[in-house]
Scaffold this motif. Structure first.
Motif, mmCIF file in Angstrom:
data_model
loop_
_atom_site.group_PDB
_atom_site.id
_atom_site.type_symbol
_atom_site.label_atom_id
_atom_site.label_comp_id
_atom_site.label_asym_id
_atom_site.label_seq_id
_atom_site.Cartn_x
_atom_site.Cartn_y
_atom_site.Cartn_z
ATOM 1 N N UNK A 5 0.218 31.424 -9.772
ATOM 2 C CA UNK A 5 1.163 30.550 -10.468
ATOM 3 C C UNK A 5 1.063 29.179 -9.814
ATOM 4 N N UNK A 6 1.665 28.184 -10.447
ATOM 5 C CA UNK A 6 1.642 26.832 -9.901
ATOM 6 C C UNK A 6 2.969 26.501 -9.215
ATOM 7 N N UNK A 7 2.862 25.877 -8.064
ATOM 8 C CA UNK A 7 4.015 25.339 -7.358
ATOM 9 C C UNK A 7 3.860 23.826 -7.342
ATOM 10 N N UNK A 8 4.754 23.158 -8.042
ATOM 11 C CA UNK A 8 4.629 21.704 -8.217
ATOM 12 C C UNK A 8 5.580 20.978 -7.266
ATOM 13 N N UNK A 35 -2.279 18.440 -2.774
ATOM 14 C CA UNK A 35 -1.087 19.002 -3.405
ATOM 15 C C UNK A 35 0.024 17.985 -3.620
ATOM 16 N N UNK A 36 -0.129 16.800 -3.043
ATOM 17 C CA UNK A 36 0.855 15.745 -3.268
ATOM 18 C C UNK A 36 0.657 15.117 -4.641
ATOM 19 N N UNK A 37 -0.533 15.335 -5.212
ATOM 20 C CA UNK A 37 -0.885 14.738 -6.495
ATOM 21 C C UNK A 37 -1.055 15.766 -7.615
ATOM 22 N N UNK A 39 -0.378 20.115 -8.782
ATOM 23 C CA UNK A 39 0.325 21.360 -8.442
ATOM 24 C C UNK A 39 -0.544 22.301 -7.615
ATOM 25 N N UNK A 40 0.118 23.031 -6.720
ATOM 26 C CA UNK A 40 -0.583 23.984 -5.851
ATOM 27 C C UNK A 40 -0.708 25.337 -6.552
ATOM 28 N N UNK A 41 -1.848 26.000 -6.370
ATOM 29 C CA UNK A 41 -2.017 27.361 -6.861
ATOM 30 C C UNK A 41 -1.499 28.335 -5.801
ATOM 31 N N UNK A 42 -0.573 29.194 -6.203
ATOM 32 C CA UNK A 42 0.006 30.180 -5.306
ATOM 33 C C UNK A 42 -0.383 31.565 -5.808
ATOM 34 N N UNK A 43 -0.922 32.382 -4.918
ATOM 35 C CA UNK A 43 -1.365 33.709 -5.347
ATOM 36 C C UNK A 43 -1.155 34.712 -4.212
ATOM 37 N N UNK A 44 -1.042 36.002 -4.547
ATOM 38 C CA UNK A 44 -0.817 37.019 -3.510
ATOM 39 C C UNK A 44 -2.045 37.188 -2.642
ATOM 40 N N UNK A 45 -1.830 37.395 -1.374
ATOM 41 C CA UNK A 45 -2.935 37.622 -0.449
ATOM 42 C C UNK A 45 -2.507 38.631 0.604
ATOM 43 N N UNK A 46 -3.465 39.398 1.092
ATOM 44 C CA UNK A 46 -3.198 40.371 2.141
ATOM 45 C C UNK A 46 -3.356 39.676 3.490
#
Length: 347
Positions: A5-8, A35-37, A39-46
């Motif tokens: 998902x995106x974290x803006x 990421x200041x410019x 949106x960041x991609x956020x995803x599950x990670x182990x």
């Protein structure tokens, strides 16, 4: 096409972004995106496997805690081999946060030094220097033969593709939220990948700093560990922590009437205790040629007994009250709950 998902944070003022500077720099370094410019991609990670090598300890009969300096403390089932920090299972994963590795390293590291000293001082018989060199030479030859066989292997499979498919299946089906049918799918996938890995061929045939060789050897270990994690998860039908199986979740109290709410709290506590009695144990896996051999080891909670994590759930105060009553009657589990139930009916 990615699980993300995106974290803006682009609209945050510069002062607020400054507070996140360390994280933002890491993201920019690995993603190549500011990421200041954007949106960041956020995803599950182990982050870690919650476990490690089995290690022993010796109980102090006076304090009921660890016996300091005992040679058994932090020793694996291989005599003379000690494990500490994230490599051992004893404390790692206790709080499921980044601090668990710090706890493991500091505490078990503090323990193991005196224990090793005691072990070494009490060794009897010949030292390693007195053993025949053939023991060492035989193992060196075995490792060389394994490397040569891998370098000269003929096949059609790409080890990096097998690794990719293993990661995708484990991430989809064996992370925190788990369903047994999905875990079985992953176990079947591991069977397939295990068979294909025997045909994984190297593109680098060199004998010096061969990263392709190191990765392909490690892939075999990854498949072994993945099977341990998936098989252990399949056998553990509970719903909490890293074994969150919605199909086995407790039904939280919902009633508005105080008497009915108490009855529901009593039922909840009984079920919680039953699950504790069954699953307050560690999964132990022993490696065999036919796959992992699973058993269980009880968790010693004599000094700090577990209690329900209630957070802000409905009826939390009532559950806590009922649970404390049950804990005060250990000789007859549930009796305090039955007394409370009669009181609830009377109310």
């Amino acid at each position: 096409g990615q699980l993300c998902v995106y974290l803006d944070i682009t609209e945050l003022p510069a002062a607020a972004q400054k507070k996140l500077e360390g994280i933002l720099e890491i993201y920019e370094k690995f993603q190549g995106v500011d990421p200041r410019q954007a949106p960041m991609k956020i995803f599950p990670a182990v982050h870690y496997s919650m476990g490690g090598l089995w290690v022993d300890y010796e109980r102090d009969p006076v304090t009921d805690g660890l016996k300091l300096g005992a040679p058994r403390n932090q020793m694996t089932n291989v005599p003379g081999l000690y494990a500490i920090g994230e490599a051992d299972y004893q404390y790692h994963g206790a709080n499921r946060l980044g601090a668990n590795s710090l706890l493991s390293c500091i505490f078990s590291g503090l323990l193991v030094g005196p224990s090793i000293q005691t072990y070494v001082k009490n060794l009897k018989g010949a030292s390693a220097a007195d053993m025949p060199s053939s023991l060492f030479e035989r193992e060196v030859k075995r490792q060389h033969d394994l490397v040569d066989a891998l370098i000269n292997r003929e096949g059609t499979e790409n080890p990096y593709q097998i690794h990719k498919e293993l990661g995708e299946s484990m991430t989809a089906n064996v992370t925190v939220v788990r369903y047994n049918d999905k875990i079985r799918e992953t176990l079947h996938k591991i069977d397939e990948l295990q068979e294909r890995s025997q045909r994984a061929v190297l593109t680098d045939k060199g004998q010096w700093t061969n990263q392709n060789l190191s990765f392909t050897r490690a892939l075999g270990d990854m498949l072994v560990l993945a099977r341990v994690i998936a098989q252990g998860a399949l056998q553990r039908d509970e719903c909490r922590g890293a074994h969150y199986k919605p199909n086995f979740d407790l039904v939280n109290p919902q009633a508005d009437d105080s008497a009915e709410l108490r009855r529901e709290a009593i039922a909840w506590c009984r079920t919680f205790r039953e699950k504790n009695d069954k699953w307050l144990r560690t999964t132990i896996a022993v490696h065999t040629s036919d796959g992992p051999q699973m058993s269980y080891e009880a968790v010693d909670v004599a000094l700090i007994p577990p209690r329900p994590r209630l957070y802000e759930m409905k009826g939390a105060e009532v559950i806590a009250e009922v649970w404390n009553e049950m804990e005060r009657s250990p000789a007859a589990p549930g009796e305090a709950g039955r007394v409370s139930e009669r009181r609830a009916v009377a109310v």
